[in-house]
Structure formats: C-alpha cells, structure tokens
Design an enzyme around this catalytic site. Structure first.
Site, PDB file in Angstrom:
ATOM      1  CG  LEU A  19     -18.969 -99.006 -41.904  1.00  0.00           C
ATOM      2  CD1 LEU A  19     -18.509-100.020 -42.330  1.00  0.00           C
ATOM      3  CD2 LEU A  19     -16.899 -98.495 -41.498  1.00  0.00           C
ATOM      4  N   GLY A  22     -28.486 -96.159 -42.902  1.00  0.00           N
ATOM      5  CA  GLY A  22     -29.833 -95.284 -44.026  1.00  0.00           C
ATOM      6  C   GLY A  22     -30.962 -95.434 -43.542  1.00  0.00           C
ATOM      7  CE  LYS A  42     -28.556-102.169 -46.888  1.00  0.00           C
ATOM      8  NZ  LYS A  42     -28.614-101.202 -47.797  1.00  0.00           N
ATOM      9  CG  ASP A 139     -31.432 -94.430 -54.532  1.00  0.00           C
ATOM     10  OD1 ASP A 139     -31.686 -93.247 -54.486  1.00  0.00           O
ATOM     11  OD2 ASP A 139     -31.757 -94.372 -53.220  1.00  0.00           O
ATOM     12  CE  LYS A 141     -29.377 -91.731 -51.786  1.00  0.00           C
ATOM     13  NZ  LYS A 141     -31.037 -91.403 -51.448  1.00  0.00           N
ATOM     14  CG  ASN A 144     -26.817 -95.022 -52.791  1.00  0.00           C
ATOM     15  OD1 ASN A 144     -26.458 -94.369 -51.704  1.00  0.00           O
ATOM     16  ND2 ASN A 144     -28.243 -94.570 -53.510  1.00  0.00           N
ATOM     17  CG  ASP A 161     -28.637 -98.095 -50.321  1.00  0.00           C
ATOM     18  OD1 ASP A 161     -29.783 -98.646 -50.805  1.00  0.00           O
ATOM     19  OD2 ASP A 161     -29.433 -97.220 -50.796  1.00  0.00           O
ATOM     20  CB  THR A 180     -33.055 -88.400 -53.662  1.00  0.00           C
ATOM     21  OG1 THR A 180     -32.981 -89.946 -52.843  1.00  0.00           O
ATOM     22  CG2 THR A 180     -32.802 -87.418 -53.136  1.00  0.00           C
TER      23      THR A 180
HETATM   24  P1  ATP Z   1     -30.474 -95.283 -47.648  1.00  0.00           P
HETATM   25  O1  ATP Z   1     -30.830 -94.244 -46.547  1.00  0.00           O
HETATM   26  O2  ATP Z   1     -29.824 -94.854 -49.096  1.00  0.00           O
HETATM   27  O3  ATP Z   1     -31.737 -96.081 -48.989  1.00  0.00           O
HETATM   28  P2  ATP Z   1     -29.395 -98.060 -47.283  1.00  0.00           P
HETATM   29  O4  ATP Z   1     -30.894 -98.845 -45.573  1.00  0.00           O
HETATM   30  O5  ATP Z   1     -30.273 -98.574 -47.835  1.00  0.00           O
HETATM   31  O6  ATP Z   1     -29.888 -96.367 -46.846  1.00  0.00           O
HETATM   32  P3  ATP Z   1     -26.856 -98.529 -47.294  1.00  0.00           P
HETATM   33  O7  ATP Z   1     -27.124 -96.932 -49.079  1.00  0.00           O
HETATM   34  O8  ATP Z   1     -26.804 -99.057 -48.007  1.00  0.00           O
HETATM   35  O9  ATP Z   1     -28.502 -98.198 -46.578  1.00  0.00           O
HETATM   36  O10 ATP Z   1     -25.778 -98.142 -45.922  1.00  0.00           O
HETATM   37  C1  ATP Z   1     -26.082 -96.710 -45.562  1.00  0.00           C
HETATM   38  C2  ATP Z   1     -24.818 -96.120 -45.301  1.00  0.00           C
HETATM   39  O11 ATP Z   1     -23.752 -96.714 -44.645  1.00  0.00           O
HETATM   40  C3  ATP Z   1     -23.373 -95.549 -46.618  1.00  0.00           C
HETATM   41  O12 ATP Z   1     -24.481 -94.429 -46.513  1.00  0.00           O
HETATM   42  C4  ATP Z   1     -22.502 -95.537 -46.732  1.00  0.00           C
HETATM   43  O13 ATP Z   1     -22.329 -94.767 -46.080  1.00  0.00           O
HETATM   44  C5  ATP Z   1     -22.598 -96.851 -45.070  1.00  0.00           C
HETATM   45  N1  ATP Z   1     -21.966 -97.795 -45.832  1.00  0.00           N
HETATM   46  C6  ATP Z   1     -22.840 -99.098 -46.378  1.00  0.00           C
HETATM   47  N2  ATP Z   1     -22.566-100.019 -47.300  1.00  0.00           N
HETATM   48  C7  ATP Z   1     -21.302-100.043 -46.432  1.00  0.00           C
HETATM   49  C8  ATP Z   1     -20.070-100.445 -47.297  1.00  0.00           C
HETATM   50  N3  ATP Z   1     -20.378-102.020 -47.831  1.00  0.00           N
HETATM   51  N4  ATP Z   1     -18.678-100.333 -46.664  1.00  0.00           N
HETATM   52  C9  ATP Z   1     -18.515 -99.290 -46.333  1.00  0.00           C
HETATM   53  N5  ATP Z   1     -19.666 -98.557 -45.288  1.00  0.00           N
HETATM   54  C10 ATP Z   1     -20.866 -98.620 -46.277  1.00  0.00           C
END
Ligand code: ATP
Length: 360
Positions: A19, A22, A42, A139, A141, A144, A161, A180
C-alpha cells in the site's frame, strides 16, 4: 512496554499487495484469516546493532505502539494487532482506503472554504483529542492526513504515522530535532522544549497551503526554509489569497505565532469563528470563498514529484552502497533501509527525520 505476539504474522493474516512505504519499512494490505477482515500490516525493520544506522530501536516502536494503544478516536488510525520477531515488528492497523486528503482535494474542480473546513475540523478534533491525552504527534503534514474512504458523501479523516509522537509528561522537558522542514515549528529548529503547540504550528502551515497552494516558508533550499521559519517570514500574497476570507487569515495568523505559549490550541481552534461561525454572515462568507484550486493542484503535483524523487534517489544511493559492499539487494530490504538515503544529499531533512531528542 507494548505486548507483541511472537511468531509469524502470515499464520494469522494473508499478506496482499503493497500500500505504501515509509522510512522504516513497507505497509501491505492483509486479510485476517479467521474473520476475512482487511487491515494494513506495517512492517518496521529493527536496528541490528547499536551502531547501525538502518532500522529502528525496539523502544522507538514500543513508543509508537503504546501511544496508538492509548488513542481511540474516529479521526485517528486504530491499532488492531502486533507481531514481533528479532528482525522486524509488524503493526496490524485499521485499513485506510481513501488515500491522502491532499490528493482527494486536488482532483476536485472547486472547493469552498466551508468544504475545506469540514476536513480541517476533523483534523482538529483528532488533534484536540490526542492533546487532551497529553500526546503530541510531531509529524503533522499532508502525507499523514488520509481519508478512510473517498467515494462516500462525507469522507472521514484519519491521522496516521505516530512514529515521532510523544507522550508529554508534566514537568518533563522534551526537545527533538524531528519532522519535515516545511512543516516544523521554530522551537524544533532552535532545539527548544516542544509541546502540543508544536503540532498547531504545522496545522497553520497545512491550512495556509490548503487555501492558497503556497507553502508559507518554502525557500530554495531546506536551509533557506528553516531560516524563513525562524525569522517568521511569511505573508498572504494577494495573488494567491485573493479569494480568502479575513477570518481564514486570522485563523492562520493565530497558529503561525513564534512563541508556542501564545499559539492557539487545538481546543481554541475548534471554536475560532472561521471554524465555528458566530453569525450567518460569517457562515455565508465561508461558503462564498473558494480555495485557490489551480495553485493547489500545482503544489500537490510538485509535492508528489518530490516524494517519488526522494524515494528513487534513496534507493539508488542504497543500491550503490550495497553494490560497493558486494551484498545482494532485495526490494523489501531497499525500502526498509530508506532511512540511510538522505545522509549526504539532503542533510537537514536527515537531521530532522532521524530523531535526536532528549527529555529532562
Ligand atoms: P514515514 O517515513 O513518513 O515516517 P513510516 O515508515 O512511519 O513513514 P507510515 O507513514 O505509517 O510509515 O506509512 C507509510 C505509507 O503507507 C503511508 O504514507 C500510506 O501510504 C501507507 N499506509 C500507512 N498506514 C496505512 C493504513 N493504515 N492503511 C493504508 N495505507 C497505509
């Protein structure tokens, strides 16, 4: 400390397509085998050893999980289940299908301030709720702020996030260089104590962009952006704000205040007359004013381009690094290691995203 299920996530969940991704791993759609319900899994890579710059420390994930477990609100992403192995952790999250709010808005022909406020109000409700529980997101933005579903009459906002979120303890000072550049408050750059007011600055920036398609402090480089923020350099250029109501400008002015203690809180924002009009005239003004869609679409296209550019150059740099080390590279590993990409090329971002924080 958060309790994680040991063992393999795939025994209980069927893993489906990717999906998103990050800094610390990928997010995949998944289906719970027992109920058939869909969720988002995740995957977060764990740091292999103390000195390693790849992955996250166990305490960092524990903090994100513990914060998500404390929050239960319609506008905040919900955590369903958890798995842990030595190499990675898997958070089973509520599935969000509607994509990012900014992408949804960019597809519209027109949007009145009143319609934009319906989304903003939901963001503020989620933020007021978390602040009421002494949690700051740190965070906020556009990436998120997502929509649970988009093809419905009143799409519901979900804040995601919580990787940089913190529980704010009474009498404990928290400082951090995180976030950011475009969206961070002056106190972050100055390494001064952070608070829930830090999130409110980001909401001011998001609102400014939403109405005009311009970013208030954006410079040619990250360094310039940061110095504009510290100087509090921003204005409402007539060219971009010709249709904006004075109430909307007042709302933003009360958030983009340098002194955190004088910034409007989330609870106060919810009763600001732009959000909650006091008279019919104020309500009518909001419905007659529209956001600068042409410029907003341009902003969003540039934002998406930058996000994919960062991701591609991250992968390229890491591939190069791995080739030099003579190691085999798998797609998944690449994503999980994105945190190392920014080290040289975009120094300030790195500094900010790779938490440097302290509590006292
Ligand atoms: P960042 O690099 O911004 O810190 P991160 O590693 O913490 O990111 P997330 O931002 O939680 O990861 O998730 C990355 C991407 O995955 C999001 O931008 C979104 O596109 C997708 N995503 C995250 N959680 C969900 C969810 N619950 N349902 C659908 N898509 C999701």
């Amino acid at each position: 400390m958060a309790t994680f299920r040991p063992g393999n996530v795939e025994e209980l969940y069927e893993l489906l397509e990717k999906l998103g991704s990050g800094h610390f791993g990928v997010v995949k759609r998944c289906r719970k085998r027992s109920s058939g319900t869909f969720y988002a899994a995740k995957f977060v890579k764990m740091r292999k050893c103390k000195g390693s710059r790849l992955g996250l420390d166990r305490e960092q994930v524990d903090r994100e999980v513990s914060i998500l477990q404390q929050l239960e609100h319609p506008n905040i992403l919900c955590l369903h289940d958890l798995f842990a192995s030595k190499a990675e952790m898997v958070l089973i999250l509520e599935l969000i299908c509607g994509g990012e709010l900014f992408d949804f808005i960019a597809e519209k022909e027109t949007l009145t301030e009143a319609e934009a406020i319906e989304f903003l109000q939901q963001i503020l409700q989620g933020v007021a709720y978390m602040h009421g529980r002494h949690v700051a997101h740190f965070d906020l933005k556009p990436e998120n702020i997502m929509l649970l579903e988009k093809d419905v009459p009143n799409p519901k906002i979900k804040i995601i996030d919580f990787g940089l979120a913190q529980k704010l303890e009474d009498g404990v000072t928290f400082k951090s260089l995180c976030g950011t550049p475009q969206y961070i408050a002056p106190e972050v750059i100055n390494y001064e104590p952070l608070s829930s007011a830090t999130d409110m600055w980001s909401i001011g920036v998001i609102t400014y962009i939403l109405l005009s398609g311009m970013s208030p402090f954006q410079g040619e480089t990250d360094a310039e952006t940061l110095s504009n923020i510290i100087a509090g350099n921003y204005e409402f250029e007539e060219k971009f704000f010709s249709e904006t109501t004075d109430m909307a400008k007042d709302f933003i002015r009360q958030l983009l205040v340098k002194e955190p203690g004088s910034r409007m809180s989330a609870a106060e924002s919810l009763v600001h007359p732009w959000i909650k009009p006091l008279s019919r005239k104020q309500a009518t003004n909001r419905s007659r004013s529209s956001i600068n869609m042409k410029n907003f679409r341009k902003f969003n296209a540039r934002r998406k381009w930058k996000l994919s550019y960062n991701m591609v150059s991250a992968c390229n740099r890491l591939c190069h690094l791995k080739l030099l080390c003579g190691q085999r590279m798998e797609d998944e590993t690449l994503r999980g290691c994105e945190s190392d990409q920014e080290d040289e090329a975009t120094q300030p971002v790195t500094l900010l995203r790779r938490r440097r924080s302290s509590c006292s």
